[in-house]
Write an enzyme that holds these catalytic residues in place. Structure first.
Site, mmCIF file in Angstrom:
data_model
loop_
_atom_site.group_PDB
_atom_site.id
_atom_site.type_symbol
_atom_site.label_atom_id
_atom_site.label_comp_id
_atom_site.label_asym_id
_atom_site.label_seq_id
_atom_site.Cartn_x
_atom_site.Cartn_y
_atom_site.Cartn_z
ATOM 1 C CD GLU A 253 -3.017 -0.921 0.028
ATOM 2 O OE1 GLU A 253 -2.329 0.082 -0.933
ATOM 3 O OE2 GLU A 253 -3.604 -1.964 -0.063
ATOM 4 C CD GLU A 465 -4.150 -2.814 3.248
ATOM 5 O OE1 GLU A 465 -3.536 -1.429 3.631
ATOM 6 O OE2 GLU A 465 -3.054 -3.577 4.490
HETATM 7 P P1 NAD Z 1 8.057 5.779 4.651
HETATM 8 O O1 NAD Z 1 8.130 4.305 3.293
HETATM 9 O O2 NAD Z 1 9.766 5.735 5.139
HETATM 10 O O3 NAD Z 1 8.379 4.165 5.745
HETATM 11 C C1 NAD Z 1 7.134 3.240 6.296
HETATM 12 C C2 NAD Z 1 7.799 2.018 6.950
HETATM 13 O O4 NAD Z 1 8.021 0.826 5.964
HETATM 14 C C3 NAD Z 1 7.925 2.394 8.028
HETATM 15 O O5 NAD Z 1 7.489 1.666 9.108
HETATM 16 C C4 NAD Z 1 9.692 2.379 7.893
HETATM 17 O O6 NAD Z 1 10.128 1.870 9.137
HETATM 18 C C5 NAD Z 1 9.403 1.028 7.011
HETATM 19 N N1 NAD Z 1 10.490 0.554 6.263
HETATM 20 C C6 NAD Z 1 11.812 1.509 5.397
HETATM 21 N N2 NAD Z 1 13.035 1.144 5.148
HETATM 22 C C7 NAD Z 1 12.415 -0.186 4.954
HETATM 23 C C8 NAD Z 1 12.856 -1.726 4.761
HETATM 24 N N3 NAD Z 1 13.977 -1.166 3.956
HETATM 25 N N4 NAD Z 1 12.016 -2.363 4.007
HETATM 26 C C9 NAD Z 1 11.633 -2.668 5.505
HETATM 27 N N5 NAD Z 1 10.586 -1.608 5.990
HETATM 28 C C10 NAD Z 1 11.330 -0.162 5.529
HETATM 29 O O7 NAD Z 1 6.864 5.396 4.502
HETATM 30 P P2 NAD Z 1 6.541 6.648 5.667
HETATM 31 O O8 NAD Z 1 6.844 8.004 5.654
HETATM 32 O O9 NAD Z 1 6.052 6.611 7.582
HETATM 33 O O10 NAD Z 1 5.270 6.958 5.237
HETATM 34 C C11 NAD Z 1 4.293 8.192 4.154
HETATM 35 C C12 NAD Z 1 3.903 6.980 3.066
HETATM 36 O O11 NAD Z 1 3.257 5.572 3.492
HETATM 37 C C13 NAD Z 1 3.658 7.848 1.810
HETATM 38 O O12 NAD Z 1 4.574 7.301 0.347
HETATM 39 C C14 NAD Z 1 2.436 7.446 1.732
HETATM 40 O O13 NAD Z 1 1.510 7.617 0.642
HETATM 41 C C15 NAD Z 1 2.866 6.537 2.187
HETATM 42 N N6 NAD Z 1 1.101 5.374 2.411
HETATM 43 C C16 NAD Z 1 0.360 4.980 1.532
HETATM 44 C C17 NAD Z 1 -0.859 3.894 2.375
HETATM 45 C C18 NAD Z 1 -1.742 3.301 1.545
HETATM 46 O O14 NAD Z 1 -2.346 2.449 1.815
HETATM 47 N N7 NAD Z 1 -1.887 3.158 0.398
HETATM 48 C C19 NAD Z 1 -1.337 4.611 3.128
HETATM 49 C C20 NAD Z 1 -0.301 5.535 4.476
HETATM 50 C C21 NAD Z 1 0.501 6.073 3.707
#
Ligand code: NAD
Length: 491
Positions: A253, A465
């Protein structure tokens, strides 16, 4: 520290810690106050979580669907009873106003637990006769759990994301290890407590804390059968490549830059309401936001007058005050990023209609507040029209005809969501059919009832989801051929 949990992780039905893990803090972004200090999971903690989940899953999968569903429905009830407490904690962890968290976070989590709790008794396979030519043989299918699933959350809807992943996973008979975002680590621990209180076996839902490296360790762990992540596109790519080593199933997502198209025959008041909700709710930190608002040239002036009049009235303030409509951004990092995009929008020639700067809330001088911002005359090439900002920045683009706007709306790597405002029903369905996006709305925006599949196409993700569709992503079919005659063999 006013939100300090008993320990960082929740494994095997209890709070555990390992202070050898890197320390990190959760802050209340309205004040900068440290509200909790935690430790990232060490490899030993991750192994302990996998072991606990593996043992619990075997026991859990032996229950009937009805029994599993009962636990999830009890958890939904407890979550609703604790809504205020959970909402206050979510507000402290994210900075989102209580006015929102009281209705959109734990409440959505409870809806999801209830929905999949009700569905659990009805998860099964099918049977088909193969006819007399096959000796009356038949086959049947069994819908079976995958095993231990990992969930990795983003920081914008922490308890909702944890629930949206846990509820379908557990309904299907899986166990889960959930890693919240390091920015918002607190409410997933409460979900773990609630599931225990509802009667889930110890180890069924575990929480491990940490940064990307912990998420990466879960993604590639051989003892984990599936990983579902909510996050940015680059993170989704890393999770999928980590999961490839063990051919894990993935649900991704990810981010978006979604179009919201307002035709000249639209109800402008409703279109403005939707555009504002789809850009300013949760201080703009929503993946499916309609951040590219395409407005037909004939109604552009009316749209901008109405949007700027209403944006100027948005109340920024203390998120714990229920009158506050918009809180700060989640962190200093996000604050710097959003302000930089606002400057880039100005530098690249977008017309600032309202906002465009940091906001100063007198009682909260250290809060990460920014003004609700609207840019007009945004062109497709501008950075603010191409990249996900994740802040309260609405980009208004102008268009003249349907074919043109459809092509421009689809000209992005993302495909999470899209919306159309028009009174012409044929046009509404025609345009929606042409939009390359996973989740769409006609004459509204961003409503995500649990019954409706949610997810993206193109680089916005894989899988869905919520809804019945989620069950397919947390289970697999076993086919069983039953021979009723002799084995027909030439040997
Ligand atoms: P992010 O990608 O920085 O982090 C998301 C999660 O992934 C965190 O728990 C982080 O610790 C983990 N993570 C980071 N690097 C990783 C790796 N190499 N392997 C596994 N896990 C890793 O995102 P964010 O800043 O927490 O959230 C914002 C982003 O999430 C935006 O791009 C937003 O659009 C997206 N988002 C999408 C949805 C959806 O349902 N499509 C919903 C909410 C947020």
């Amino acid at each position: 520290m006013r939100a300090q949990p008993k320990a960082s992780h929740f494994i095997g039905g209890e709070y555990v810690d390992d202070t050898a893990g890197a320390a990190f803090e959760s802050i209340y972004s309205a004040t900068g106050e440290v509200i909790a200090k935690l430790h990232s999971a060490t490899p030993a903690i991750i192994e302990r979580a996998v072991e606990a989940a593996r043992a619990a899953q075997i026991q859990w999968a032996q229950l009937s669907g009805a029994e599993r569903g009962r636990v999830l429905r009890r958890a939904a009830d407890i979550m609703r009873q604790k809504n205020r407490e959970l909402s206050e904690l979510e507000t402290l962890d994210t900075g989102k106003p209580l006015q929102e968290t009281l209705v959109a976070d734990a409440a959505s989590g409870a809806d999801c637990l209830e929905y999949f709790g009700c569905m659990a008794a009805d998860i099964g396979g099918s049977q088909m006769d193969l006819g007399a030519s096959a000796n009356g043989s038949f086959f049947y299918t069994r819908r079976e759990p995958l095993g231990v699933c990992a969930g990795i959350g983003a920081w914008n809807y922490p308890v909702q994301i944890a629930s949206w992943k846990a509820a379908p996973a557990l309904a299907c008979g899986n166990a889960m290890i959930f890693k919240p975002s390091e920015t918002t680590p607190l409410t997933a621990l409460k979900l773990a407590e609630i599931l225990m209180e509802a009667g889930a076996p110890a180890g069924l839902f575990n929480v491990v804390q940490g940064m990307g490296d912990v998420g990466a360790a879960l993604s590639s762990h051989a003892g984990i059968a599936k990983v579902s992540v909510t996050g940015s596109v680059p993170t989704g790519v890393k999770v999928m490549s980590g999961a490839a080593e063990t051919l894990k199933k993935v649900t991704l997502e990810l981010g978006g830059k979604s179009p919201l198209i307002v035709f000249s025959d639209a109800d402008i008041t409703n279109a403005v309401s939707a555009a504002m909700l789809g850009n300013f709710y949760s201080t703009g930190q929503i993946c499916s936001n309609g951040t590219r608002v395409f407005v037909h040239r004939d109604v552009l002036d009316a749209f901008l007058v109405e949007v700027s009049r209403r944006a100027a009235k948005i109340t920024l303030g203390d998120p714990l005050d229920e009158a506050t409509q918009m809180g700060p951004l989640v962190s200093g990092t996000q604050y710097d990023k959003v302000l930089a995009y606002m400057e880039q929008g100005k530098a690249e020639g977008a017309r600032l209609v309202t906002g465009g700067e940091a906001a100063h809330v007198r009682a909260l001088p250290h809060g990460y507040f920014v003004q609700p911002t609207v840019f007009a005359d945004v062109t497709d090439e501008m950075t603010i029209a191409r990249e996900e900002i994740f802040g309260p920045v609405m980009c208004v683009l102008t268009f003249d005809d349907e074919a043109e706007v459809l092509e421009r709306a689809n000209a992005t790597q993302f495909g999470l969501a899209a919306g159309v405002f028009t009174r012409d029903i044929a046009r509404a369905h025609r345009v929606i059919a042409g939009l390359k996006a996973g989740t769409c709305w006609i004459n509204t925006y961003n409503l995500t009832p649990v019954e409706m599949p949610f997810g993206g196409s193109k680089r916005s993700g894989i899988g869905r989801e919520n809804s019945r569709a989620a069950l397919e992503h947390y289970s697999e079919l076993k086919s069983v051929y039953v021979e009723m005659g002799d084995v027909d063999s030439p040997y």
